[in-house]
Design a protein around this motif. Sequence first.
Motif, PDB file in Angstrom:
ATOM      1  N   MET A   1       0.790  -1.278  -0.091  1.00  0.00           N
ATOM      2  CA  MET A   1      -0.099   0.082   0.012  1.00  0.00           C
ATOM      3  C   MET A   1       0.907   1.243   0.032  1.00  0.00           C
ATOM      4  SD  MET A   1      -3.174   1.732   1.700  1.00  0.00           S
ATOM      5  CE  MET A   1      -4.665   1.116   1.796  1.00  0.00           C
ATOM      6  N   ASP A  21       3.389  -1.383   4.573  1.00  0.00           N
ATOM      7  CA  ASP A  21       3.177  -0.354   3.493  1.00  0.00           C
ATOM      8  C   ASP A  21       2.208   0.721   4.030  1.00  0.00           C
ATOM      9  OD1 ASP A  21       4.667  -1.499   1.667  1.00  0.00           O
ATOM     10  OD2 ASP A  21       3.167  -1.372   0.125  1.00  0.00           O
ATOM     11  N   TYR A 110      11.565 -10.986  -1.272  1.00  0.00           N
ATOM     12  CA  TYR A 110      10.607 -10.103  -0.977  1.00  0.00           C
ATOM     13  C   TYR A 110       9.251 -10.232  -1.463  1.00  0.00           C
ATOM     14  CZ  TYR A 110       8.695  -5.378  -1.219  1.00  0.00           C
ATOM     15  OH  TYR A 110       8.224  -4.163  -0.954  1.00  0.00           O
ATOM     16  N   PHE A 113       3.455  -6.629  -4.180  1.00  0.00           N
ATOM     17  CA  PHE A 113       2.501  -6.571  -5.483  1.00  0.00           C
ATOM     18  C   PHE A 113       2.636  -5.677  -6.600  1.00  0.00           C
ATOM     19  CE2 PHE A 113      -0.773  -3.256  -4.437  1.00  0.00           C
ATOM     20  CZ  PHE A 113      -0.203  -2.853  -3.336  1.00  0.00           C
ATOM     21  N   CYS A 116       1.460  -2.043  -6.474  1.00  0.00           N
ATOM     22  CA  CYS A 116       2.103  -1.242  -5.297  1.00  0.00           C
ATOM     23  C   CYS A 116       2.576   0.099  -6.002  1.00  0.00           C
ATOM     24  CB  CYS A 116       3.251  -1.788  -4.451  1.00  0.00           C
ATOM     25  SG  CYS A 116       3.879  -0.868  -3.221  1.00  0.00           S
ATOM     26  N   ILE A 119       6.077   2.011  -2.519  1.00  0.00           N
ATOM     27  CA  ILE A 119       7.102   1.283  -1.874  1.00  0.00           C
ATOM     28  C   ILE A 119       7.982  -0.133  -2.515  1.00  0.00           C
ATOM     29  CG2 ILE A 119       7.304   0.080   0.480  1.00  0.00           C
ATOM     30  CD1 ILE A 119       5.180   2.144   1.518  1.00  0.00           C
ATOM     31  N   CYS A 120       6.895  -0.766  -2.955  1.00  0.00           N
ATOM     32  CA  CYS A 120       7.515  -2.124  -3.562  1.00  0.00           C
ATOM     33  C   CYS A 120       8.462  -1.770  -4.581  1.00  0.00           C
ATOM     34  CB  CYS A 120       6.575  -2.931  -4.105  1.00  0.00           C
ATOM     35  SG  CYS A 120       5.460  -3.932  -2.784  1.00  0.00           S
ATOM     36  N   HIS A 208       0.875  -4.814   3.213  1.00  0.00           N
ATOM     37  CA  HIS A 208       1.756  -6.109   3.475  1.00  0.00           C
ATOM     38  C   HIS A 208       3.018  -5.741   4.375  1.00  0.00           C
ATOM     39  CE1 HIS A 208       4.726  -4.938   0.092  1.00  0.00           C
ATOM     40  NE2 HIS A 208       3.642  -4.347  -0.094  1.00  0.00           N
TER      41      HIS A 208
HETATM   42 NI    NI Z   1       4.085  -2.475  -1.462  1.00  0.00          NI
END
Ligand code: NI
Length: 278
Positions: A1, A21, A110, A113, A116, A119-120, A208
């Motif tokens: 998120m 997140d 890791y 998603f 995202c 952050i991802c 997550h």
């Molecule tokens: Ni993320």
Amino acid sequence: MTATAKPKLMQPKNCRFYTTDKEQIRNKAMVGPFTLKAAAVFLTVGAGLLYYFQTEKEKVEQLRIQKEAEKSKTQSFGKPKLGGDYSLINVETKKQFGSEDLKGKFTLIYFGFTHCPDICPEELDKMAEVVDQTKKDVGENVLVPVFITCDPRRDTVEIVKEYVKDFHKDLIGLTGSQDEVKKVAKLFRVYVSSPPDISEGDDYLVDHSIFFYLMDPEGKFLDCYSQNSTADEVTASFKKYYYEYLDNGGKVNKTPLLNAAAAAAAAAAVNDEPSSSS
Ligand code: NI
């Protein structure tokens, strides 16, 4: 998120609790599975409690225990039992792939998603940096980066395949059924939360945990790194574990994974001139 302004929390260099997140603090109390986290809390809170409740003599005893805890930490005893046997779909080969295939290599895992927003991608860029740095320092095919989607509902093989390409050519993307992914997330004690009522085509974010999990060539958990760890810190930590492993007689299989071979073959096929058949 997505979280626009995240509070920088005071954290130890190696994570001992979960951040997500969404809001890092909210879930911290809920999920505290690491025994080392417990140890850290014990050391800090325990020190305070001692002051109030224990005699001078007990304090001395406590110090001794603390020292032993520190010692066992560096000797890698008391590691949380994270990870285990799992198998998902490798998006490159479309075949089953998992813990067994990663034996012989260090892996950095890791969970995230592809939808995202920030952050991802940031974390995966960091992961790529770590992998490139370790290649320079210890050679190819030692540390394998793995991305496991925690949003299998939308993250199909094709979507994950396109996604991982953006970050690193070695990055292995894994997806599976919702049940399968849930099981793997549980093995790593990854916190995942999707909105409860999702209709087809809905846009949504998945809350997550944000961690890299470092596993050794036997698939054992070594360490995890939070969002606050820099690429340099993760690299340095990995190298410490790597040389320790070698010093203890551990062997690393440096042959490329099938995944890399398949990718190379695919790239070669694209570059091949149709006329060069002889
Ligand atoms: Ni993320």
